[in-house]
Design a protein around this motif. Structure first.
Motif, PDB file in Angstrom:
ATOM      1  N   SER A  49       0.837  -1.208   0.000  1.00  0.00           N
ATOM      2  CA  SER A  49       0.000   0.000   0.000  1.00  0.00           C
ATOM      3  C   SER A  49       0.869   1.254   0.000  1.00  0.00           C
ATOM      4  O   SER A  49       0.674   2.176   0.796  1.00  0.00           O
ATOM      5  CB  SER A  49      -0.943  -0.008   1.211  1.00  0.00           C
ATOM      6  N   GLU A  50       1.841   1.259  -0.904  1.00  0.00           N
ATOM      7  CA  GLU A  50       2.817   2.351  -0.971  1.00  0.00           C
ATOM      8  C   GLU A  50       2.171   3.661  -1.395  1.00  0.00           C
ATOM      9  O   GLU A  50       1.317   3.698  -2.273  1.00  0.00           O
ATOM     10  CB  GLU A  50       3.926   1.978  -1.961  1.00  0.00           C
ATOM     11  N   VAL A  51       2.595   4.728  -0.747  1.00  0.00           N
ATOM     12  CA  VAL A  51       2.164   6.077  -1.124  1.00  0.00           C
ATOM     13  C   VAL A  51       3.337   6.749  -1.820  1.00  0.00           C
ATOM     14  O   VAL A  51       4.456   6.760  -1.301  1.00  0.00           O
ATOM     15  CB  VAL A  51       1.745   6.900   0.111  1.00  0.00           C
ATOM     16  N   ARG A  52       3.087   7.316  -2.999  1.00  0.00           N
ATOM     17  CA  ARG A  52       4.150   7.940  -3.775  1.00  0.00           C
ATOM     18  C   ARG A  52       3.900   9.444  -3.917  1.00  0.00           C
ATOM     19  O   ARG A  52       2.759   9.885  -4.004  1.00  0.00           O
ATOM     20  CB  ARG A  52       4.258   7.288  -5.163  1.00  0.00           C
ATOM     21  N   ALA A  53       4.985  10.178  -3.944  1.00  0.00           N
ATOM     22  CA  ALA A  53       4.920  11.630  -4.159  1.00  0.00           C
ATOM     23  C   ALA A  53       6.219  12.060  -4.815  1.00  0.00           C
ATOM     24  O   ALA A  53       7.295  11.538  -4.481  1.00  0.00           O
ATOM     25  CB  ALA A  53       4.724  12.364  -2.842  1.00  0.00           C
ATOM     26  N   ASP A  54       6.120  12.970  -5.741  1.00  0.00           N
ATOM     27  CA  ASP A  54       7.312  13.437  -6.484  1.00  0.00           C
ATOM     28  C   ASP A  54       8.051  12.285  -7.134  1.00  0.00           C
ATOM     29  O   ASP A  54       9.287  12.266  -7.209  1.00  0.00           O
ATOM     30  CB  ASP A  54       8.259  14.207  -5.558  1.00  0.00           C
ATOM     31  N   GLY A  55       7.291  11.281  -7.574  1.00  0.00           N
ATOM     32  CA  GLY A  55       7.892  10.170  -8.299  1.00  0.00           C
ATOM     33  C   GLY A  55       8.618   9.148  -7.455  1.00  0.00           C
ATOM     34  O   GLY A  55       9.335   8.300  -7.983  1.00  0.00           O
ATOM     35  N   LYS A  56       8.452   9.184  -6.146  1.00  0.00           N
ATOM     36  CA  LYS A  56       9.140   8.220  -5.289  1.00  0.00           C
ATOM     37  C   LYS A  56       8.243   7.798  -4.128  1.00  0.00           C
ATOM     38  O   LYS A  56       7.291   8.495  -3.774  1.00  0.00           O
ATOM     39  CB  LYS A  56      10.444   8.809  -4.754  1.00  0.00           C
ATOM     40  N   GLY A  57       8.554   6.652  -3.564  1.00  0.00           N
ATOM     41  CA  GLY A  57       7.797   6.174  -2.427  1.00  0.00           C
ATOM     42  C   GLY A  57       8.122   6.979  -1.182  1.00  0.00           C
ATOM     43  O   GLY A  57       9.295   7.215  -0.871  1.00  0.00           O
ATOM     44  N   ASN A 200      -1.048  15.344   4.173  1.00  0.00           N
ATOM     45  CA  ASN A 200       0.127  16.215   4.149  1.00  0.00           C
ATOM     46  C   ASN A 200       0.751  16.295   2.751  1.00  0.00           C
ATOM     47  O   ASN A 200       1.299  17.334   2.373  1.00  0.00           O
ATOM     48  CB  ASN A 200       1.160  15.739   5.164  1.00  0.00           C
ATOM     49  N   ILE A 201       0.663  15.223   1.995  1.00  0.00           N
ATOM     50  CA  ILE A 201       1.138  15.265   0.609  1.00  0.00           C
ATOM     51  C   ILE A 201       0.286  16.239  -0.204  1.00  0.00           C
ATOM     52  O   ILE A 201       0.800  17.044  -0.989  1.00  0.00           O
ATOM     53  CB  ILE A 201       1.104  13.859  -0.022  1.00  0.00           C
ATOM     54  N   ALA A 202      -1.032  16.170   0.007  1.00  0.00           N
ATOM     55  CA  ALA A 202      -1.934  17.092  -0.703  1.00  0.00           C
ATOM     56  C   ALA A 202      -1.658  18.536  -0.299  1.00  0.00           C
ATOM     57  O   ALA A 202      -1.719  19.453  -1.134  1.00  0.00           O
ATOM     58  CB  ALA A 202      -3.387  16.718  -0.394  1.00  0.00           C
ATOM     59  N   LEU A 203      -1.358  18.749   0.976  1.00  0.00           N
ATOM     60  CA  LEU A 203      -1.025  20.097   1.447  1.00  0.00           C
ATOM     61  C   LEU A 203       0.252  20.598   0.770  1.00  0.00           C
ATOM     62  O   LEU A 203       0.317  21.758   0.320  1.00  0.00           O
ATOM     63  CB  LEU A 203      -0.843  20.079   2.976  1.00  0.00           C
ATOM     64  N   LYS A 204       1.244  19.742   0.697  1.00  0.00           N
ATOM     65  CA  LYS A 204       2.505  20.121   0.062  1.00  0.00           C
ATOM     66  C   LYS A 204       2.286  20.462  -1.409  1.00  0.00           C
ATOM     67  O   LYS A 204       2.881  21.419  -1.934  1.00  0.00           O
ATOM     68  CB  LYS A 204       3.517  18.976   0.194  1.00  0.00           C
ATOM     69  N   GLU A 205       1.429  19.698  -2.082  1.00  0.00           N
ATOM     70  CA  GLU A 205       1.136  19.965  -3.496  1.00  0.00           C
ATOM     71  C   GLU A 205       0.409  21.287  -3.647  1.00  0.00           C
ATOM     72  O   GLU A 205       0.661  22.040  -4.586  1.00  0.00           O
ATOM     73  CB  GLU A 205       0.311  18.812  -4.063  1.00  0.00           C
ATOM     74  N   LEU A 206      -0.502  21.586  -2.726  1.00  0.00           N
ATOM     75  CA  LEU A 206      -1.213  22.860  -2.769  1.00  0.00           C
ATOM     76  C   LEU A 206      -0.256  24.030  -2.574  1.00  0.00           C
ATOM     77  O   LEU A 206      -0.355  25.057  -3.274  1.00  0.00           O
ATOM     78  CB  LEU A 206      -2.299  22.887  -1.680  1.00  0.00           C
ATOM     79  N   LEU A 207       0.687  23.880  -1.661  1.00  0.00           N
ATOM     80  CA  LEU A 207       1.659  24.949  -1.405  1.00  0.00           C
ATOM     81  C   LEU A 207       2.556  25.174  -2.622  1.00  0.00           C
ATOM     82  O   LEU A 207       2.948  26.306  -2.914  1.00  0.00           O
ATOM     83  CB  LEU A 207       2.518  24.596  -0.187  1.00  0.00           C
ATOM     84  N   ALA A 208       2.871  24.087  -3.326  1.00  0.00           N
ATOM     85  CA  ALA A 208       3.724  24.209  -4.504  1.00  0.00           C
ATOM     86  C   ALA A 208       3.021  24.992  -5.621  1.00  0.00           C
ATOM     87  O   ALA A 208       3.665  25.657  -6.436  1.00  0.00           O
ATOM     88  CB  ALA A 208       4.109  22.822  -5.023  1.00  0.00           C
ATOM     89  N   LYS A 209       1.698  24.933  -5.647  1.00  0.00           N
ATOM     90  CA  LYS A 209       0.928  25.645  -6.663  1.00  0.00           C
ATOM     91  C   LYS A 209       0.655  27.091  -6.283  1.00  0.00           C
ATOM     92  O   LYS A 209       0.303  27.912  -7.124  1.00  0.00           O
ATOM     93  CB  LYS A 209      -0.398  24.930  -6.899  1.00  0.00           C
ATOM     94  N   SER A 210       0.772  27.392  -4.989  1.00  0.00           N
ATOM     95  CA  SER A 210       0.422  28.739  -4.495  1.00  0.00           C
ATOM     96  C   SER A 210       1.485  29.772  -4.871  1.00  0.00           C
ATOM     97  O   SER A 210       2.657  29.460  -5.002  1.00  0.00           O
ATOM     98  CB  SER A 210       0.263  28.708  -2.968  1.00  0.00           C
TER      99      SER A 210
END
Length: 210
Positions: A49-57, A200-210
């Protein structure tokens, strides 16, 4: 004598063939078949059940993580986790509960201290947290100490702090919480929950778009 030797040879060869066939079937074909079915039908679960972000686990949706800064949503406490004292070559933690009764003085002290910290950390310039607002999962660890989820009530309690720390509006952060709130399984099993890592991953993605 020759017949006895011949029969022994045939028995040995038959036994060897049986060993080879069983080894091939149970040691190669069966594991490959099970692995193939798991990868084809349950790919996510079969891989932890790996969670990935920025192309990595970055973790598993089944295992909670500690150490987030106050810029991010906080998980449940992990007081039950022990230290690995067996193989000190690796820095591992041990899953487990505190094994303390509800009226244990040390546990009561932990809960009171945790509640005071939750109130202090989440009170902002325009939002004051009352002790009565603090849910149980904000001040107690789970049975494993590795619960990946928090209650929607605990996530909601953190919205104003996270918004203030990151220069976002409370509405923006609340929307993230709502989008990452999972209801009861099959509508009646368990409780509504929010996966902290995924939030927290979704939060980080939102901040990157802001």
């Amino acid at each position: 004598m020759n017949n006895s030797v011949s029969n022994t040879g045939r028995l040995l060869w038959a036994g060897l063939r049986a060993l080879l066939v069983l080894t091939l079937v149970t040691g190669v074909i069966y594991p490959l078949a099970v692995t193939g079915v798991a990868q084809a039908l349950f790919h996510d679960k079969a891989n932890g059940s790996e969670v990935r972000a920025d192309g990595k686990g970055v973790g598993s949706s089944l295992i909670g993580q500690q150490g987030y800064s106050l810029d991010y949503f906080q998980p449940r406490p992990a007081n039950g986790l022990g230290e690995n004292s067996v193989n000190t070559q690796y820095k591992l933690i041990l899953s487990g509960a505190t094994n303390r009764s509800a009226d244990n003085p040390e546990l009561v002290k932990w809960v009171k201290e945790a509640k005071a910290k939750v109130v202090k950390d989440n009170t902002t310039a325009d939002y004051k947290v009352a002790p009565s607002q603090v849910p149980a999962d904000a001040v107690t660890s789970s049975g494993s100490g590795l619960d990946p989820d928090i209650s929607p009530a605990y996530a909601d309690l953190q919205v104003h702090r996270v918004a203030e720390k990151n220069g976002l509006t409370a509405a923006q952060v609340q929307k993230l919480v709502d989008e990452h709130t999972t209801g009861r399984t099959l509508g009646f099993i368990g409780e509504p929950r929010v996966n902290v890592l995924e939030l927290n991953i979704a939060l980080k993605e939102l901040l990157a778009k802001s």
